[in-house]
Design a protein around this motif. Structure first.
Motif, short mmCIF file in Angstrom:
data_model
loop_
_atom_site.label_atom_id
_atom_site.label_comp_id
_atom_site.label_asym_id
_atom_site.label_seq_id
_atom_site.Cartn_x
_atom_site.Cartn_y
_atom_site.Cartn_z
N GLU A 1 0.83 -1.21 0.00
CA GLU A 1 0.00 0.00 0.00
C GLU A 1 0.86 1.26 0.00
N LYS A 2 1.94 1.23 0.76
CA LYS A 2 2.85 2.37 0.80
C LYS A 2 3.54 2.58 -0.54
N ARG B 1 1.30 4.35 -3.17
CA ARG B 1 0.61 5.57 -2.71
C ARG B 1 0.57 6.68 -3.76
#
Length: 517
Positions: free
Chosen positions: A359-360, A363
């Motif tokens: 997810e990071k 981003r």
């Protein structure tokens, strides 16, 4: 033996001797090297008024940081590339001091096998009977003596000082004796003693600091891929060379040519049009990296991802899957291309904490490019979503033998028996991917290992389980040449194996498969 680290000649921090025995005021120390009684009390007030950076030389601090990294790697199975940067920040080390600590930590981890053989030849105590913290201190000292051109007296005295501060005076005396014995021995004699009585494979293993089973596996992999098995020496040397920092410019978000113009002394990658090779070791200084528009990614990793994007496809091209997405580097590159092609990416990861890393990594991508990030077992996707995807990347979990230059501690954590356990998972993941891709869709099977059991054997077995009549092997070298140029040496088989000593990348393996029934 010092050739690999010539860059540290005349650049190492200024060395200072370390006082031993009695303190300058004549007071003795206890068994952990601490001052006793009144002397300790008299000094306490003075020490409390002096900043740590003033009390301790930067060279000592660099050694302390390296020692702490080795302990975390040993005690917590940590990866040096994750624990070293925060350790440098805490110690406020920059420039050549940070470089010294980095080389000391990484170099010691890489060459541990050689250094253990050297230590064993200079002590009657079996290595398994030496406390692991003591052994780490000895390895740090040997690395300085053998490979870093640090003056012998400084290497010994400063390392003994670190030992006294962290382990105690008694172990420090033992470390002092062993390191002095090594420092007083001719370099050729040091190596001769380390390999005395060993056969060819074990001599290579000691000299190049790889487990013997890894040497055999890499040599067999070279032969299986049609290369000369004598390249094993060059391959082992490449594993022990620190890799350059390579950035990936994610299309639509960043541009490789612009990054080259912005980063002083950077150059384009050799094979992937998205790659930029930068000087130094601080990618966080690049704005595009901080914001996620670009990232740190080996050029081989970029190339195999681009190959899936460019593989010939029949029919629609709307839904892509990264089946083993953590920590997210390949997923971010796939997502960037998916956005440009109006496709959508599903990023799957079996471990929740790794899904957070994905997810990071994603981003900075437009929301429309990412359908979802999910925590599933990839082996179940073929049953849960049969024929649902057009392109699938299977970056299968593996031994990581292809990234030993980047994660030097990995070579000491894996065992030969791990290959069998992992190959079963790899085969099951490939079968699941072939079930989950639609007829006419493409699967890219990727590992960061050249081990034949994790590459060709795993692919052969996966195809056999799924049904050979339902799978077509694509001309993977042709797809890679379209991206990297005709000069890239990838052979004429149906798969591609990259090599650190040939391509200056991690040893990535790639096979492109199309489902036909």
């Amino acid at each position: 033996m010092a050739d690999r680290n010539d860059r540290f000649q005349d650049r190492a921090p200024r060395e200072h001797g370390h006082h031993q025995g009695r303190h300058q005021d004549g007071q003795r120390r206890d068994d952990r090297g601490r001052e006793r009684g009144a002397a300790r009390m008299r000094q306490a007030g003075h020490r409390s008024q002096v900043a740590p950076s003033q009390r301790r030389s930067r060279s000592t601090t660099a050694r302390q940081v390296a020692f702490e990294v080795l302990r975390q790697v040993a005690d917590s199975d940590a990866y040096a590339n994750l624990v070293l940067p925060p350790a440098l920040r805490r110690a406020r080390l920059e420039g050549r001091d940070a470089g010294f600590a980095t080389e000391l930590a990484y170099g010691t981890l890489r060459m541990r096998g050689l250094y253990d053989a050297i230590i064993a030849a200079h002590t009657t105590r079996p290595l398994e009977d030496i406390d692991s913290a003591v052994l780490d201190c000895l390895r740090l000292g040997v690395h300085q003596i053998v490979s870093m051109r640090v003056p012998a007296h400084a290497a010994v005295s400063e390392t003994v000082g670190v030992a006294r501060d962290n382990i105690g005076a008694g172990p420090a005396q033992f470390i002092n004796a062993v390191l002095r014995s090594i420092s007083e021995t001719d370099s050729d004699e040091i190596m001769a003693k380390a390999v005395e009585g060993l056969d060819e494979t074990h001599t290579l293993a000691v000299r190049h600091s790889h487990p013997a089973w890894v040497v055999r596996a890499l040599r067999d992999a070279l032969g299986a891929q049609g290369r000369d098995r004598s390249e094993i020496v060059a391959l082992l040397d490449a594993d022990n060379a620190a890799p350059a920092v390579t950035l990936v410019a994610r299309p639509g978000l960043s541009d490789a040519d612009e990054l080259v113009g912005l980063i002083e002394d950077s150059v384009p990658g050799q094979w992937a049009p998205t790659a930029v090779i930068m000087p130094g070791t601080d990618p966080a200084s690049v704005d595009d990296v901080r914001t996620g528009r670009a990232g740190v990614q080996d050029e081989g990793s970029q190339l195999v991802t681009l190959a899936l994007v460019d593989a010939p496809l029949e029919g629609r091209d709307e839904r892509w899957l990264d089946m083993c997405a953590g920590p997210g580097g390949k997923a971010a590159l796939l997502g960037a291309f998916a956005d440009l092609r109006q496709a959508r990416l599903v990023a799957n990861e079996v471990q929740p904490h790794r899904a957070e890393l994905v997810e990071k990594s994603l981003r900075a991508l437009p929301q429309d490019a990412i359908e979802r990030i999910q925590v599933w077992d990839g082996r179940e996707i073929g049953v849960l979503e049969p024929g649902a995807y057009d392109r699938i990347l299977v970056d299968a979990p593996c031994t990581g033998l292809g990234a030993l230059r980047r994660r030097p501690e990995s070579r000491w954590r894996r065992q030969a028996r791990d290959v069998g356990e992992l190959s079963q998972i790899q085969e099951d993941l490939l079968v699941s991917a072939l079930q989950a891709v639609r007829v006419g869709g493409v699967v890219a099977y990727v590992t960061c290992s050249p081990h034949i059991g994790e590459t060709r054997v795993a692919v052969d077995q996966g195809i056999k389980k799924f049904g050979p009549d339902n799978v077509e092997r694509l001309d993977t070298p042709s797809v890679v040449r379209q991206i990297a140029g005709d000069s890239i040496d990838v052979g004429d088989s149906t798969d591609v194996q990259l090599w650190p000593h040939v391509h200056q990348t991690d040893a990535m393996y790639l096979a492109l498969l199309r489902r036909i029934g």
